[in-house]
Design an enzyme around this catalytic site. Structure first.
Site, PDB file in Angstrom:
ATOM      1  N   SER A   1     -18.580  18.009 105.560  1.00  0.00           N
ATOM      2  CA  SER A   1     -17.592  18.145 104.480  1.00  0.00           C
ATOM      3  C   SER A   1     -16.262  18.599 105.050  1.00  0.00           C
ATOM      4  O   SER A   1     -16.223  19.373 106.022  1.00  0.00           O
ATOM      5  CB  SER A   1     -18.086  19.186 103.479  1.00  0.00           C
TER       6      SER A   1
ATOM      7  N   TYR B   1     -20.998  27.615 101.893  1.00  0.00           N
ATOM      8  CA  TYR B   1     -20.893  26.170 102.144  1.00  0.00           C
ATOM      9  C   TYR B   1     -20.010  25.904 103.358  1.00  0.00           C
ATOM     10  O   TYR B   1     -20.385  25.162 104.263  1.00  0.00           O
ATOM     11  CB  TYR B   1     -20.319  25.488 100.908  1.00  0.00           C
TER      12      TYR B   1
HETATM   13  N1  LIG Z   1     -20.361  15.107  96.501  1.00  0.00           N
HETATM   14  C1  LIG Z   1     -19.351  15.500  97.274  1.00  0.00           C
HETATM   15  O1  LIG Z   1     -18.190  15.536  96.845  1.00  0.00           O
HETATM   16  C2  LIG Z   1     -19.601  15.886  98.709  1.00  0.00           C
HETATM   17  C3  LIG Z   1     -18.498  16.151  99.516  1.00  0.00           C
HETATM   18  C4  LIG Z   1     -18.697  16.480 100.846  1.00  0.00           C
HETATM   19  C5  LIG Z   1     -19.981  16.530 101.356  1.00  0.00           C
HETATM   20  N2  LIG Z   1     -21.052  16.288 100.555  1.00  0.00           N
HETATM   21  C6  LIG Z   1     -22.406  16.358 101.134  1.00  0.00           C
HETATM   22  O2  LIG Z   1     -23.128  15.191 100.815  1.00  0.00           O
HETATM   23  C7  LIG Z   1     -24.538  15.471 100.865  1.00  0.00           C
HETATM   24  C8  LIG Z   1     -25.215  14.899  99.630  1.00  0.00           C
HETATM   25  O3  LIG Z   1     -24.723  15.582  98.489  1.00  0.00           O
HETATM   26  P1  LIG Z   1     -24.538  14.916  97.053  1.00  0.00           P
HETATM   27  O4  LIG Z   1     -23.100  14.991  96.740  1.00  0.00           O
HETATM   28  O5  LIG Z   1     -25.244  13.617  96.975  1.00  0.00           O
HETATM   29  O6  LIG Z   1     -25.237  16.041  96.152  1.00  0.00           O
HETATM   30  P2  LIG Z   1     -26.621  16.152  95.377  1.00  0.00           P
HETATM   31  O7  LIG Z   1     -26.748  15.071  94.380  1.00  0.00           O
HETATM   32  O8  LIG Z   1     -26.687  17.568  94.933  1.00  0.00           O
HETATM   33  O9  LIG Z   1     -27.709  15.861  96.520  1.00  0.00           O
HETATM   34  C9  LIG Z   1     -28.176  16.833  97.392  1.00  0.00           C
HETATM   35  C10 LIG Z   1     -29.605  16.474  97.724  1.00  0.00           C
HETATM   36  O10 LIG Z   1     -30.118  17.384  98.718  1.00  0.00           O
HETATM   37  C11 LIG Z   1     -31.417  17.767  98.315  1.00  0.00           C
HETATM   38  N3  LIG Z   1     -31.870  19.004  98.951  1.00  0.00           N
HETATM   39  C12 LIG Z   1     -31.351  20.249  98.825  1.00  0.00           C
HETATM   40  N4  LIG Z   1     -32.066  21.112  99.567  1.00  0.00           N
HETATM   41  C13 LIG Z   1     -33.062  20.388 100.162  1.00  0.00           C
HETATM   42  C14 LIG Z   1     -34.131  20.713 101.035  1.00  0.00           C
HETATM   43  N5  LIG Z   1     -34.357  21.969 101.439  1.00  0.00           N
HETATM   44  N6  LIG Z   1     -34.930  19.719 101.484  1.00  0.00           N
HETATM   45  C15 LIG Z   1     -34.737  18.446 101.057  1.00  0.00           C
HETATM   46  N7  LIG Z   1     -33.765  18.077 100.203  1.00  0.00           N
HETATM   47  C16 LIG Z   1     -32.943  19.055  99.766  1.00  0.00           C
HETATM   48  C17 LIG Z   1     -31.316  17.868  96.797  1.00  0.00           C
HETATM   49  O11 LIG Z   1     -32.604  17.862  96.202  1.00  0.00           O
HETATM   50  P3  LIG Z   1     -33.161  19.086  95.267  1.00  0.00           P
HETATM   51  O12 LIG Z   1     -33.031  18.618  93.847  1.00  0.00           O
HETATM   52  O13 LIG Z   1     -34.584  19.195  95.712  1.00  0.00           O
HETATM   53  O14 LIG Z   1     -32.334  20.294  95.565  1.00  0.00           O
HETATM   54  C18 LIG Z   1     -30.537  16.594  96.507  1.00  0.00           C
HETATM   55  O15 LIG Z   1     -31.398  15.483  96.483  1.00  0.00           O
HETATM   56  C19 LIG Z   1     -24.660  16.989 101.000  1.00  0.00           C
HETATM   57  O16 LIG Z   1     -24.931  17.327 102.348  1.00  0.00           O
HETATM   58  C20 LIG Z   1     -23.261  17.484 100.622  1.00  0.00           C
HETATM   59  O17 LIG Z   1     -22.952  18.730 101.222  1.00  0.00           O
HETATM   60  C21 LIG Z   1     -20.899  15.953  99.231  1.00  0.00           C
END
Ligand SMILES: NC(=O)c1ccc[n+]([C@@H]2O[C@H](COP(=O)([O-])OP(=O)(O)OC[C@H]3O[C@@H](n4cnc5c(N)ncnc54)[C@H](OP(=O)(O)O)[C@@H]3O)[C@@H](O)[C@H]2O)c1
Length: 237
Positions: free
Chosen positions: A145, A160
């Site tokens: 990020s 974070y």
């Molecule tokens: N969306 C943005 O704007 C943004 C920006 C920069 C970076 N990112 C990064 O992109 C990645 C994906 O995020 P997203 O935006 O798609 O958010 P999201 O929909 O909240 O997805 C996060 C996923 O990670 C899973 N997870 C959390 N802890 C876990 C664990 N211990 N073992 C296995 N799975 C686990 C969650 O499942 P549970 O339901 O089980 O928790 C969920 O499926 C993350 O690394 C995030 O930091 C996102």
């Protein structure tokens, strides 16, 4: 054993991880969609299978050593190797950005530990366990990020931010150690994307957000390693 290239995506039953599975499968990969919630993971994989895609669910909690070992054993038994690892699973352990209690001065240290456990040590565990299956070639994508960029560091959200800065450092350490091996590892910021984590105000769709992840997951043999990218373009650490 699959003749196809094999890809593992963590935290993939929704959001960026889910769409990454769909697009990698459309590109011809045998995709292992992993999630720590078995029912949600099964349902997500089944919905992609219903689209005619080669997607298999396997449970994975990235914070649990035995869970990572079980995935590794499964890959060895069913596929014999791995070509792509997308370390996508992540948590946002802090209170809402810029809310009264999101300051580092009052941060809950247990929340910061949780951030490291999932966002930094999770990907490291996966790398330690799965790089030996990469047979001297492969692509690893650490979904990071801009909030982890030291060059752009602002206040608030220390859990974070610290976990993603450390993930970036881990990416560089591994890239150095993997030099000459054919295994590439890069950190990718997807931008601010409309997911459960990103919220509904984010400017990018999930399809736009995963473009840079897909790019880094499918690099050619002479592609970059040890970099930090957004939408396929290098960004400052
Ligand atoms: N969306 C943005 O704007 C943004 C920006 C920069 C970076 N990112 C990064 O992109 C990645 C994906 O995020 P997203 O935006 O798609 O958010 P999201 O929909 O909240 O997805 C996060 C996923 O990670 C899973 N997870 C959390 N802890 C876990 C664990 N211990 N073992 C296995 N799975 C686990 C969650 O499942 P549970 O339901 O089980 O928790 C969920 O499926 C993350 O690394 C995030 O930091 C996102």
């Amino acid at each position: 054993m699959s003749e196809k290239a094999v890809a593992v995506v963590t935290g993939a039953y929704r959001g960026l991880g889910f769409e990454t599975c769909r697009q990698l499968a459309r590109l011809g990969y045998a995709v292992i969609l992993t999630a720590r919630k078995p029912k949600s993971g099964e349902e997500a994989a089944n919905s992609l299978k219903a689209e005619g895609l080669d997607v298999t669910f396997h449970p994975l909690d990235v914070t649990q050593e035995d869970s990572v070992t079980a995935l590794s054993d499964f890959l060895v038994a069913e596929y014999g190797r791995l070509d792509v690892l997308v370390n996508n699973a992540g948590i946002f352990p802090d209170p809402a950005p810029w809310s009264a209690d999101s300051s580092i001065l009052c941060a809950d240290l247990d929340a910061i530990r949780d951030g490291f456990e999932t966002n930094t040590l999770g990907p490291l565990r996966l790398c330690q366990s799965l790089i030996p299956l990469m047979e001297e070639k492969g692509c690893i994508v650490n979904v990071s990020s801009g909030m982890g960029q030291l060059s752009e560091m602002e206040g608030c959200c220390p859990g974070y931010r610290l976990s993603k800065t450390a993930l970036n450092a881990m990416t560089r350490i591994l890239a150095e150690e993997l030099k000459g091996s054919g295994v590439k590892i890069n950190a990718v910021c997807p931008g601010w994307v409309r997911t459960e984590m990103g919220g509904s105000e984010a400017p990018l769709s999930i399809e736009e957000g995963i473009k840079g992840i897909l790019w880094a997951a499918t690099l050619p043999a002479d592609g970059p390693s040890g970099g930090f990218f957004r939408h396929g373009k290098p960004i400052a650490w």
